[in-house]
Design an enzyme around this catalytic site. Structure first.
Site, mmCIF file in Angstrom:
data_model
loop_
_atom_site.group_PDB
_atom_site.id
_atom_site.type_symbol
_atom_site.label_atom_id
_atom_site.label_comp_id
_atom_site.label_asym_id
_atom_site.label_seq_id
_atom_site.Cartn_x
_atom_site.Cartn_y
_atom_site.Cartn_z
ATOM 1 C CB THR A 27 36.193 35.528 -32.503
ATOM 2 O OG1 THR A 27 35.387 35.275 -31.167
ATOM 3 C CG2 THR A 27 36.345 34.056 -33.021
ATOM 4 C CB ALA A 56 33.809 33.186 -27.628
ATOM 5 C CB VAL A 82 35.262 33.856 -21.327
ATOM 6 C CG1 VAL A 82 34.489 35.077 -21.332
ATOM 7 C CG2 VAL A 82 34.264 32.538 -21.056
ATOM 8 C CE LYS A 83 39.922 38.801 -27.905
ATOM 9 N NZ LYS A 83 39.997 39.033 -29.337
ATOM 10 C CB VAL A 84 36.701 39.919 -20.195
ATOM 11 C CG1 VAL A 84 36.109 40.934 -19.075
ATOM 12 C CG2 VAL A 84 35.862 38.415 -19.632
#
Ligand code: G3P
Length: 229
Positions: A27, A56, A82-84
């Site tokens: 996402t 996310a 975790v998307k960074v």
């Protein structure tokens, strides 16, 4: 190559997950905003539907706040990655999160140098955007080949994730180049599924089978059930 679905829509995930081809999902803030659902509920439900990594994304531009947001997103479900967003702050946050054992998907990567830095910061995935490169007349296949070539010799643990997929050929290119993952919108997954010659072939098989009614009766007796026609 594993396939993830790129969406914030639980309904799209449910539709495509039924095919048995999804290993995860991604996402991003735009996709979650577009879905209109409660973000936490959507992320948790997507995690359950794909039974694999679900990205996310943090939204802060401050590295310490990114870590705080990342820990909170990870706490939503064990499948959350975790998307960074790439950058100095993103690298700093990625190093901190990966040192805590939290998997990171470094996103908005467009060059081999960004990919190398992401790998060295401890990212689990590097999201290399194809469509947005093509949008500005840069050959995304060439860039993706450079990224794969730059990360492979070192045996980096990082996984190259082809993202910003606009059509089925992007998926084929990513697989051909050896990307570990491609994250694909539902629209493109449906395009991958459908072909007029397949539909035409199924129709011909059905017409020929129906031309001898005793064949259907034979199969019903073989199965012990009557097919609904
Ligand atoms: O979700 C990350 C990426 O796949 C989004 O790409 O260009 O379709 O917004 P884009």
């Amino acid at each position: 190559m594993r396939l993830f679905i790129d969406t914030g829509s639980v309904d799209e995930v449910r539709e495509i997950a039924a095919w048995g081809v999804l290993a995860g999902a991604t996402t991003n803030p735009s996709l979650l905003a577009k879905s209109g659902d409660d973000p936490g509920d959507a992320i948790r439900r997507i995690c359950e539907l794909v039974d694999g990594p679900v990205s996310a994304e943090v939204v802060s531009d401050d590295p310490e706040r990114m870590v705080v947001e990342g820990r909170a997103l990870r706490a939503l479900h064990e499948h959350v990655t975790v998307k960074v967003p790439f950058g100095a702050a993103g690298l700093q946050a990625t190093r901190a999160l990966s040192d805590e054992g939290i998997p990171v998907n470094m996103t908005l990567v467009f060059t081999p140098t960004q990919a190398i830095l992401s790998a060295e910061a401890g990212a689990t995935y590097v999201s290399c955007f194809m469509g947005r490169l093509d949008d500005v007349s840069v050959d995304s296949a060439a860039v993706l080949a450079e990224i794969v070539g730059a990360l492979r010799p070192a045996g980096a643990a990082v996984q190259v994730l082809a993202a910003s997929i606009r059509h089925p050929e992007h998926v084929v290119t990513a697989a051909t180049l050896g990307c570990e993952v491609a994250t694909v919108p539902a629209k493109v997954l449906r395009q991958m599924l459908n072909h007029p010659l397949t539909a035409e072939g199924i129709a011909k098989f059905d017409a020929d089978w129906q031309s001898r009614p005793e064949l259907a009766r034979w199969l019903d007796s073989l199965t012990g059930t009557v097919a609904v026609r």
